[in-house]
Design a protein around this motif. Structure first.
Motif, PDB file in Angstrom:
ATOM      1  N   ARG A   1       1.732 -22.289  12.131  1.00 49.04           N
ATOM      2  CA  ARG A   1       0.975 -21.211  11.495  1.00 49.04           C
ATOM      3  C   ARG A   1      -0.505 -21.572  11.404  1.00 49.04           C
ATOM      4  O   ARG A   1      -1.377 -20.760  11.731  1.00 49.04           O
ATOM      5  CB  ARG A   1       1.524 -20.909  10.099  1.00 49.04           C
ATOM      6  CG  ARG A   1       0.792 -19.754   9.403  1.00 49.04           C
ATOM      7  CD  ARG A   1       1.261 -19.550   7.967  1.00 49.04           C
ATOM      8  NE  ARG A   1       1.331 -20.768   7.184  1.00 49.04           N
ATOM      9  CZ  ARG A   1       0.273 -21.407   6.666  1.00 49.04           C
ATOM     10  NH1 ARG A   1      -0.936 -20.946   6.854  1.00 49.04           N
ATOM     11  NH2 ARG A   1       0.441 -22.500   5.957  1.00 49.04           N
TER      12      ARG A   1
ATOM     13  N   ARG B   1       0.210 -15.413  12.443  1.00 47.17           N
ATOM     14  CA  ARG B   1       1.369 -14.747  13.046  1.00 47.17           C
ATOM     15  C   ARG B   1       1.029 -14.348  14.476  1.00 47.17           C
ATOM     16  O   ARG B   1      -0.118 -14.042  14.773  1.00 47.17           O
ATOM     17  CB  ARG B   1       1.749 -13.497  12.257  1.00 47.17           C
ATOM     18  CG  ARG B   1       2.155 -13.763  10.827  1.00 47.17           C
ATOM     19  CD  ARG B   1       2.387 -12.476  10.061  1.00 47.17           C
ATOM     20  NE  ARG B   1       3.386 -11.637  10.705  1.00 47.17           N
ATOM     21  CZ  ARG B   1       4.682 -11.621  10.394  1.00 47.17           C
ATOM     22  NH1 ARG B   1       5.122 -12.381   9.430  1.00 47.17           N
ATOM     23  NH2 ARG B   1       5.514 -10.830  11.031  1.00 47.17           N
TER      24      ARG B   1
ATOM     25  N   ALA C   1       6.642 -15.649  13.823  1.00 45.82           N
ATOM     26  CA  ALA C   1       6.099 -15.948  12.502  1.00 45.82           C
ATOM     27  C   ALA C   1       6.828 -17.151  11.913  1.00 45.82           C
ATOM     28  O   ALA C   1       7.884 -17.569  12.406  1.00 45.82           O
ATOM     29  CB  ALA C   1       6.239 -14.738  11.587  1.00 45.82           C
TER      30      ALA C   1
END
Length: 108
Positions: free
Chosen positions: A61, A79, A18
């Motif tokens: 991301r 994620r 993440a």
């Protein structure tokens, strides 16, 4: 010879990823896979702005989210969890991968 027998691939992802992770081999491999998928850097960005460097920032991301959307995965939150790891490991992990007649991997 498999399609991804390179210095980096095959590669196996075993941990969730993440935003905020820095200097990480898993993220570097992820960015490289996303580049192969033509999703990295994200549209409107350059490799200068979004280098492949092992840092999971906004560019990574956005690219992961675009990959999730392209695969029809929800939520497309950017994620890398267990489902994304499975997709990546089937496509880039060197496991026994079912292939279409054109040689491309069949996605799970």
């Amino acid at each position: 010879r498999r399609a991804f027998d390179t210095a980096l691939f095959p590669y196996r992802w075993e941990k969730d990823l993440a935003e905020g992770i820095r200097h990480n081999e898993d993220v570097f491999a992820l960015q490289t896979a996303l580049r192969h998928e033509k999703l990295y850097p994200p549209p409107g960005r350059t490799l200068h702005q979004c280098p492949i460097n092992g840092n999971f920032g906004n560019c990574t991301r956005e690219a992961v989210s675009a990959f999730q959307k392209a695969l029809g995965l929800t939520p497309a939150n950017g994620r890398v969890g267990s489902i994304m790891r499975t997709v990546l490991n089937v496509s880039y992990g060197g496991a026994s991968v079912q292939r279409k007649t054109d040689g491309s991997a069949i996605r799970p």
